[in-house]
Design an enzyme around this catalytic site. Sequence first.
Site, mmCIF file in Angstrom:
data_model
loop_
_atom_site.group_PDB
_atom_site.id
_atom_site.type_symbol
_atom_site.label_atom_id
_atom_site.label_comp_id
_atom_site.label_asym_id
_atom_site.label_seq_id
_atom_site.Cartn_x
_atom_site.Cartn_y
_atom_site.Cartn_z
ATOM 1 C CB SER A 1 4.744 -4.943 7.343
ATOM 2 O OG SER A 1 3.687 -4.258 7.951
ATOM 3 C CG ASP B 1 -0.256 -4.161 6.995
ATOM 4 O OD1 ASP B 1 -1.091 -4.831 7.639
ATOM 5 O OD2 ASP B 1 0.849 -3.828 7.466
#
Length: 438
Positions: A91, A228
Site C-alpha cells: 500500500s 498511494d
Amino acid sequence: MALFGSSGIRGVIGSGMTPELALKAGKALGLLHKKIVIGHDPRTSSHMIEDAMVAGMLCSGARVTRIGLVSTPTLAYAARNYDCGIMITASHNPPEYNGIKFWNPDGMAFSLKQQDELERLIESDIRGVGWEYIGSESHASNAILDHIDVILRNVEKCSLKVVVDCGCGAATTITPYVLREMGCKVISLNAQPDGFFPARDPEPIDENLSELKEAVKAFDADLGIAHDGDADRMMAVDDQGRLVTGDELLAYFCRFEVKDSVVCPVDASMVVDRCKPGVKVYRTRIGDAFVSEEVRKVNADFGGETSGTWIFPRISYCPDGIYAAAKLVELVSKNGRLSKAIADLPRYPLKRGGMKFSHGNKADIMGGIRAEIEQANSRINTLDGVRVEYPEGWVLIRPSGTEPKIRITAEAVDEGAAEKLYSQAESIVKRCIDSCAQ
C-alpha cells in the site's frame, strides 16, 4: 507471534515478509478456499511474493487465476467471482516493504475470525495434496476493464481538467483512463509503474505532493488527484494548488454524496457531524476494515477515513481510490470549484500531540486514564482509546500502535477551547503515566 496487522500481513522484504512466509500463507489459504484470484502492485518484490503464494495455493489443490499488475480495488472487485482475492502490496509503505491483503467476494477484508483461522494454519505443518490433486493456474486480462466499466456506470460524464499523480504505483493502470473516458482532460504525473517509487514516497500526504500541487497551478487545472502504491487511497488538491485535508474531503463527500448515514473513525473531525443536518454519523475504531464492517452493518451510504480511504458500498466494501477519484471529479463538475466548497465547510481548531513513556505498559496506562475520565464524564466512547464529548468539542486519548506513546487529539469550536481540552487531557495522561511508573 501475530502475523496480521490492520491491513493483512506486511513487513520488510527479507525479514517481516519472505517467500517462505508467502508459501506457508498460500498453502493455508488453499486449504480453506479452492477458487482464488491474485494480483500485485509494481513493487520489485511483488512477483517473488506472488509466485511463492501461488506455489503454496497449488500445493493445497486450489485453482488460481492471476490478473497481473492491478490496483487493490480492482483486485477486490474481481474477487466477486471467486472464493476470495489476494493482493500482493504494501500500500502506502516505502518500497522495501511488501505484504498480502485478503479479500472476500463482497470486497470486505478478511474478518478477525478468518485471520485467526488462517494464522493458525500458517503456523501448522501443512504437507499439501498428492501429485494428482495439485491445483491449476490460469491468467485473466479483463479485471481492469471490468472495474472501469462498473465505475463509468456509476458516474456522469464531465469535462474538467484534472492532474493525476499515480505515484508510479498501480493507479497507472486505471485512473487516467477512467477520467478520460468520463470526458476529462487528464495530465498524468508519474504514470509509469516503478517499484522503486523514484518520484515520491507512496503515501499521498502533503510533503510528498509538491509536484502535483505545482502542476495543478501550472496547468490551471480544476483539481489534482493523488494515489498511494496500490490506489486504495485517494487524496485531492484543489484548484488553488492546496492539499485538501482528509477531514475536509470526508466532509465534502458527506455533504454532496450522503443522504442518510456515514461511517468514520473516532479520530475524524466533528465537521462531519455538522456539515449536513440530518445525516446520521456512526464512528468506529481506526482502520478501514472497521469502517467497512460498520458501513455494511448499518447500511450506510458512505464510509471514509481521513488517511484517504473512501468506501462506496454501491461498488464494493473495499476502499476504492479509483472510484473515489471519479466521484470527486463528478461532484466538482456539478457543484463548482473545490476550493470554494471546502472554504464553505465549518472549521474547528484541532490539536494533535502525545506523551511518550519509558515505564509501565499501554494497557495499564489506558486503564488508569479511562477510570479517571469515567468519574467525571458521562459522554464517553471507548471503541478505540477514550473519546470524550463536551458541549464545545471533544478529546480522544489512545495508545500508539507502533511506539510507547499515548496520543492526544482535541478539537473545539474555537482555539481557546481546543487548547483547554488538550491541556486537561494532557494532565490526565501525565498523571497516569507517572502513576504506572511508580
